[in-house]
Design a protein around this motif. Structure first.
Motif, short mmCIF file in Angstrom:
data_model
loop_
_atom_site.label_atom_id
_atom_site.label_comp_id
_atom_site.label_asym_id
_atom_site.label_seq_id
_atom_site.Cartn_x
_atom_site.Cartn_y
_atom_site.Cartn_z
N MET A 1 0.83 -1.21 0.00
CA MET A 1 0.00 0.00 0.00
C MET A 1 0.86 1.25 0.00
O MET A 1 0.54 2.25 -0.66
CB MET A 1 -0.93 -0.01 1.22
CG MET A 1 -2.02 -1.05 1.16
SD MET A 1 -3.01 -1.05 2.67
CE MET A 1 -4.03 -2.50 2.38
N LEU A 2 1.97 1.22 0.73
CA LEU A 2 2.86 2.38 0.74
C LEU A 2 3.53 2.57 -0.63
O LEU A 2 3.71 3.70 -1.09
CB LEU A 2 3.91 2.22 1.84
CG LEU A 2 3.38 2.45 3.26
CD1 LEU A 2 4.44 2.08 4.29
CD2 LEU A 2 2.93 3.89 3.44
N SER A 3 3.87 1.48 -1.28
CA SER A 3 4.43 1.59 -2.63
C SER A 3 3.37 2.10 -3.61
O SER A 3 3.69 2.87 -4.53
CB SER A 3 4.98 0.23 -3.09
OG SER A 3 6.12 -0.12 -2.34
N PRO B 1 -2.24 5.42 -14.81
CA PRO B 1 -1.61 4.18 -14.34
C PRO B 1 -1.49 3.15 -15.45
O PRO B 1 -2.27 3.15 -16.41
CB PRO B 1 -2.56 3.70 -13.23
CG PRO B 1 -3.86 4.38 -13.49
CD PRO B 1 -3.52 5.69 -14.14
N SER B 2 -0.50 2.28 -15.31
CA SER B 2 -0.27 1.24 -16.31
C SER B 2 0.03 -0.08 -15.61
O SER B 2 0.36 -0.10 -14.41
CB SER B 2 0.89 1.61 -17.22
OG SER B 2 2.11 1.64 -16.48
N ALA B 3 -0.04 -1.16 -16.35
CA ALA B 3 0.27 -2.48 -15.79
C ALA B 3 1.69 -2.52 -15.27
O ALA B 3 1.98 -3.13 -14.23
CB ALA B 3 0.04 -3.56 -16.85
N ALA B 4 2.62 -1.86 -15.98
CA ALA B 4 4.03 -1.87 -15.57
C ALA B 4 4.21 -1.28 -14.18
O ALA B 4 5.02 -1.77 -13.39
CB ALA B 4 4.88 -1.11 -16.58
N GLY B 5 3.44 -0.24 -13.87
CA GLY B 5 3.55 0.37 -12.54
C GLY B 5 3.13 -0.59 -11.45
O GLY B 5 3.79 -0.67 -10.40
N PHE B 6 2.06 -1.33 -11.67
CA PHE B 6 1.59 -2.28 -10.66
C PHE B 6 2.53 -3.48 -10.54
O PHE B 6 2.72 -4.02 -9.45
CB PHE B 6 0.16 -2.72 -10.98
CG PHE B 6 -0.84 -1.61 -10.88
CD1 PHE B 6 -1.15 -1.05 -9.65
CD2 PHE B 6 -1.46 -1.10 -12.00
CE1 PHE B 6 -2.06 -0.01 -9.54
CE2 PHE B 6 -2.38 -0.07 -11.91
CZ PHE B 6 -2.68 0.48 -10.68
N ALA C 1 6.95 -6.22 -7.57
CA ALA C 1 8.36 -6.60 -7.55
C ALA C 1 9.05 -6.12 -6.27
O ALA C 1 9.80 -6.87 -5.63
CB ALA C 1 9.08 -6.05 -8.78
N VAL C 2 8.83 -4.86 -5.90
CA VAL C 2 9.51 -4.36 -4.70
C VAL C 2 8.93 -4.98 -3.43
O VAL C 2 9.62 -5.11 -2.42
CB VAL C 2 9.46 -2.81 -4.64
CG1 VAL C 2 10.18 -2.22 -5.84
CG2 VAL C 2 8.04 -2.28 -4.53
#
Length: 299
Positions: free
Chosen positions: A157-159, A174-179, A184-185
């Motif tokens: 949630m913080l990310s 927003p994009s799929a890559a951002g999610f 990943a992180v």
């Protein structure tokens, strides 16, 4: 109370560790978002990122305080030197700190739209988790796997809050890559969580995933999480594309969990502390370098 807060921050929050960690999180993750977002041609840190960074710093302090309140009985038995059981700070001090800090965070993020909403959702969820354990005893302290499943979404949630701030600052959708970057992180953080709680010979009463997965299984899970996180980022950055070769740098931090797991496999009782803890800041640092070289001042 102010003096006790100051002593608590120095002893429990450890600014020399936590501030670089949180700054790397906010700035490095934002750089990764810029790298994988097609609509961003140039990226520069700005005021929005400063607000995001300060918010993460304060939020992590408040989460530390809530964790100490939740773990008071455990710390009395196994970590009596920690601030609460040692009397360095009182429970009421930490409850007041959380209340004051929460108001400060809301004021700091007023008018930030979706970023404010993401922050509020995280705050409500975190408070619900703490209340459920303090009042209802759920999840039980010895259910370490369930504890991880309940607590890990807080980092996600913080990310997502960082992502919302990035979208607002760059005026992109927003994009799929951002999610995927957020996922990943989160896996990267999970790698450290497993690594820190990998032990062949746990202390009496110590909470460790070895009770569920076994010592070797816990170590393997930590390494697997780091490998999956790195693989996801490499796929998104696609360093094999023309002009994207700097993206290969995101592979470098993976050496740290590989070293930790290797040392453990060679006979160490635990993953070594330094490379284990350094992995996440190194991961974010690699994102910052790649973002700066591809879409920053040198891009």
């Amino acid at each position: 109370m102010i003096r006790r807060w100051g002593r608590y921050v120095g002893a429990a929050y450890r600014p020399a560790v936590q501030i670089p960690y949180t700054v790397s999180w906010a700035v490095g993750l934002t750089a990764l978002f810029a790298t994988v977002t097609a609509g961003v041609a140039r990226w520069r840190p700005g005021v929005d990122l400063l607000v995001t960074t300060v918010t993460l710093m304060v939020t992590m302090l408040l989460i530390r305080a809530l964790d100490d309140l939740r773990d008071l009985e455990y710390d009395r038995a196994l970590n009596p030197g920690r601030p609460l059981p040692s009397g360095l700070v009182r429970p009421g001090d930490l409850y007041t700190l959380v209340a004051v800090g929460g108001v400060l965070l809301l004021a700091l993020n007023a008018g930030r739209g979706v970023a404010l909403v993401a922050l509020v959702v995280q705050m409500v969820y975190t408070a619900a988790v703490i209340v459920a354990e303090l009042v209802g005893g759920w999840p039980a302290p010895d259910r370490i796997g369930l504890q991880a499943a309940v607590n890990l979404p807080i980092l996600s949630m913080l990310s997502l809050y960082v992502y919302a701030g990035f979208l607002r600052a760059e005026h992109v959708r927003p994009s799929a890559a951002g999610f995927v970057a957020v996922a990943a992180v989160t896996l990267g953080a999970l790698a450290v969580e497993f690594g820190r709680k990998t032990s062949r010979r746990p202390r009496p009463g110590e909470r460790t995933y070895a009770t569920i997965l076994g010592a070797a299984g816990t170590s393997a899970a930590g390494l697997a999480a780091a490998v999956l996180a790195t693989t996801a980022v490499v796929v998104m950055v696609a360093p094999w594309r023309p002009g994207a070769a700097w993206g290969w740098l995101v592979l470098a931090p993976l050496a740290l969990p590989v070293i930790s797991a290797g040392r453990f496999a060679a006979g160490d009782n635990r993953w070594p502390a330094l490379p284990t803890i350094a992995y996440v800041p190194a991961m974010y640092g690699s994102f910052l370098v790649v973002g700066w070289l591809t879409k920053g001042a040198l891009g």
